[in-house]
Motif scaffolding. Structure first.
Motif: not given
Length: 333
Positions: A202-218
């Motif tokens: 959700d934050l990655a849609r709202d703020r300019p992030v460089a990338g994201m790692v998702l560990n054990s996501p749903f």
């Protein structure tokens, strides 16, 4: 209750058992004048009226739906937990800070500034969990030279308020804005774990992030509940949707997903659904035999740290040269 008699036709040559046979006294259905003319027909007496059975079943189902709608946050969140200082958690190198949200809540947070020329990673933990459970991840990030910030969501640890999806979104935005002020030159990446993956997406849609790692996501909370609970219209009942599958397509930053093949909390099928919905560039690392959150280990952890460092270093692209070719403990898609 009214007795309902049902006649069933048998193949030629077969006769009805005597206790089920339609005889002179019961050879018609109530309200019907035409008798059964063939003695090879059988009748079953049903003690419950069909109407009463359906009504009871519908009432029970509606009651279950109402109970779930009223108690969904209790099933999803585990607020509370110990409030500790970094020193008490064995991480005296971290600084405890207070972060204020846009709606006035106060969040406990632990902060480590980046080394010169490095970026910052915001860590969103899962549930149950508090800041004390993030020490190992924060240590890994710091050892890679990255700055790090972890927060306790509202209602968790010493943070004020009560958790909700809307509230956690505000918490995430407050964390991002804190980093922008504390390290204005640093690029910011995200690391989400379990419940925290929904917060990160959700934050990655709202703020300019460089990338994201998702560990054990749903993939989404409605789909997650459907895997483990009775069949209910969860999408209609949930106020806490965390629909990462529906949102991740709007994220333009690079995405890396870590998932264990033996995860019994968020099965790997959830991670695969989310990966399919994500835009390029994207990578999925499947760790053989790893359970929930255990994908952050060994070569997979090294690949994730390398990606976080690369994303937050301007002018550098993410390299996938370290991905195993299928013979190692993990594989990259």
């Amino acid at each position: 209750p009214q007795v309902l008699r049902i006649a069933l036709s048998l193949p030629p040559g077969h006769r009805c058992p005597p206790h089920l046979a339609v005889g002179p006294a019961n050879h018609t259905l109530p309200g019907l004048e035409t008798p059964f003319s063939d003695s090879s027909q059988c009748g079953y007496a049903l003690g419950w009226s069909l109407t009463a059975t359906v009504a009871l079943g519908a009432a029970a189902y509606v009651g279950l739906c109402l109970w779930f709608a009223a108690h969904q946050r209790e099933l999803l969140y585990t607020p509370g937990g110990p409030r500790m200082s970094p020193a008490e958690a064995g991480a005296a190198w971290l600084t405890a800070v207070d972060i204020r949200t846009e709606d006035g809540e106060r969040l406990d947070a632990w902060w480590s500034p980046p080394t010169p020329g490095k970026g910052v990673v915001i860590l969103f933990h899962g549930t149950p969990g508090t800041l004390a459970d993030t020490v190992w991840r924060l240590t890994d990030l710091a050892q890679a030279g990255l700055g790090a910030l972890a927060i306790d969501y509202r209602g968790y640890g010493g943070s004020t308020g009560q958790p909700s999806e809307t509230g956690l979104r505000k918490d995430a935005r407050a964390a991002f804005d804190f980093v922008r002020k504390a390290a204005p030159e640093a690029r910011i990446a995200l690391l989400g774990e379990s419940l925290g993956t929904g917060v990160a997406v959700d934050l990655a849609r709202d703020r300019p992030v460089a990338g994201m790692v998702l560990n054990s996501p749903f993939a989404s909370m409605s789909h997650h509940f459907a895997l483990f609970l009775p069949p209910l219209p969860y999408r209609l009942l949930l106020t806490e949707q965390f629909d990462s599958e529906g949102q991740i397509g709007g994220v333009g930053a690079p995405v890396m997903i870590l998932a264990g093949t033996a995860d019994d909390v968020t099965p790997i099928s959830e991670a695969r659904r989310l990966f399919a919905a994500a835009r390029e560039p994207k990578t999925m690392i499947e760790v053989a035999g790893a359970g929930h959150l255990r994908g952050w280990s060994g070569e997979a952890k090294a690949a994730a740290l390398a990606a976080l460092a690369a994303w937050t270093a301007p002018g550098h692209a993410v390299s996938m040269e370290d991905c195993a070719d299928g013979r190692g403990r993990f594989s990259c898609r």
